[in-house]
Write a protein that holds these residues in place. Sequence first.
Motif, PDB file in Angstrom:
ATOM      1  N   TRP A 155      -2.551   0.248  -4.404  1.00 39.17           N
ATOM      2  CA  TRP A 155      -2.015  -1.081  -4.115  1.00 39.17           C
ATOM      3  C   TRP A 155      -1.170  -1.548  -5.281  1.00 39.17           C
ATOM      4  CZ3 TRP A 155      -2.074  -3.468   0.440  1.00 39.17           C
ATOM      5  CH2 TRP A 155      -2.917  -2.928   1.420  1.00 39.17           C
ATOM      6  N   LYS A 156       0.031  -2.021  -4.952  1.00 42.35           N
ATOM      7  CA  LYS A 156       0.982  -2.473  -5.969  1.00 42.35           C
ATOM      8  C   LYS A 156       1.483  -3.864  -5.631  1.00 42.35           C
ATOM      9  CE  LYS A 156       2.900   2.157  -6.787  1.00 42.35           C
ATOM     10  NZ  LYS A 156       4.154   2.928  -6.809  1.00 42.35           N
ATOM     11  N   VAL A 157       1.896  -4.564  -6.662  1.00 45.66           N
ATOM     12  CA  VAL A 157       2.668  -5.790  -6.507  1.00 45.66           C
ATOM     13  C   VAL A 157       3.865  -5.627  -7.433  1.00 45.66           C
ATOM     14  CG1 VAL A 157       1.326  -7.102  -8.248  1.00 45.66           C
ATOM     15  CG2 VAL A 157       2.659  -8.313  -6.482  1.00 45.66           C
ATOM     16  N   GLY A 158       5.054  -5.791  -6.878  1.00 43.31           N
ATOM     17  CA  GLY A 158       6.266  -5.596  -7.675  1.00 43.31           C
ATOM     18  C   GLY A 158       6.372  -4.199  -8.246  1.00 43.31           C
ATOM     19  N   ASP A 159       5.963  -3.189  -7.513  1.00 44.22           N
ATOM     20  CA  ASP A 159       6.002  -1.780  -7.933  1.00 44.22           C
ATOM     21  C   ASP A 159       5.076  -1.438  -9.094  1.00 44.22           C
ATOM     22  OD1 ASP A 159       7.751  -0.965  -5.938  1.00 44.22           O
ATOM     23  OD2 ASP A 159       9.521  -1.438  -7.138  1.00 44.22           O
ATOM     24  N   TRP A 195       0.844  -1.196   0.000  1.00 45.63           N
ATOM     25  CA  TRP A 195       0.000   0.000   0.000  1.00 45.63           C
ATOM     26  C   TRP A 195       0.875   1.239   0.000  1.00 45.63           C
ATOM     27  CZ3 TRP A 195      -0.103   3.972   3.543  1.00 45.63           C
ATOM     28  CH2 TRP A 195      -1.155   4.879   3.429  1.00 45.63           C
ATOM     29  N   SER A 196       0.434   2.268  -0.717  1.00 48.21           N
ATOM     30  CA  SER A 196       1.121   3.561  -0.681  1.00 48.21           C
ATOM     31  C   SER A 196       0.134   4.657  -1.052  1.00 48.21           C
ATOM     32  CB  SER A 196       2.315   3.568  -1.637  1.00 48.21           C
ATOM     33  OG  SER A 196       1.883   3.444  -2.977  1.00 48.21           O
ATOM     34  N   GLU A 197       0.587   5.909  -0.901  1.00 43.71           N
ATOM     35  CA  GLU A 197      -0.204   7.078  -1.281  1.00 43.71           C
ATOM     36  C   GLU A 197       0.627   7.948  -2.235  1.00 43.71           C
ATOM     37  OE1 GLU A 197      -3.131   8.303   2.309  1.00 43.71           O
ATOM     38  OE2 GLU A 197      -0.999   8.514   2.781  1.00 43.71           O
ATOM     39  N   PRO A 198       0.998   7.436  -3.402  1.00 48.58           N
ATOM     40  CA  PRO A 198       1.869   8.201  -4.300  1.00 48.58           C
ATOM     41  C   PRO A 198       1.214   9.448  -4.890  1.00 48.58           C
ATOM     42  CG  PRO A 198       1.073   6.259  -5.420  1.00 48.58           C
ATOM     43  CD  PRO A 198       0.631   6.150  -3.983  1.00 48.58           C
ATOM     44  N   PHE A 199      -0.100   9.498  -4.871  1.00 50.79           N
ATOM     45  CA  PHE A 199      -0.810  10.645  -5.440  1.00 50.79           C
ATOM     46  C   PHE A 199      -1.305  11.600  -4.358  1.00 50.79           C
ATOM     47  CE2 PHE A 199      -1.749   6.992  -8.355  1.00 50.79           C
ATOM     48  CZ  PHE A 199      -0.772   7.306  -9.272  1.00 50.79           C
TER      49      PHE A 199
END
Length: 114
Positions: free
Chosen positions: A29-33, A18-22
């Motif tokens: 949600w990402k898998v392998g970036d 999980w991240s908040e890049p925006f």
Amino acid sequence: MSRDTVNTICAALPGADWSEPFGPGHDVWKVGDKIFAAIGAQSTGVSVKTPDVETAQMLIDAGVGVKAPYFHKSWIHLPLDAETEELRHRITASYDLIRASLTKKAQAALAPRA
């Protein structure tokens, strides 16, 4: 279904990050970036990848979702009030597509999916 339910489904997938890049309030949600699911700050729904533009259009025509804003035409945006099993299926299908696009080495580093 709520944002929390979507996040729970995503978090259960092997190697999901999980991240908040925006910015704050955008759950990505990402898998392998690589992104497989995203919920915008307005929480109207979740955007997921489909195998191709034709599949996305078929789902849009069937009323399952709409074109995902800011994403390629092969992505759809499912409303959070969609049926739980439909959301679960589309999220895991998106995850599987993105996971399969990773290098063999990156795939091997992930735990198997149940």
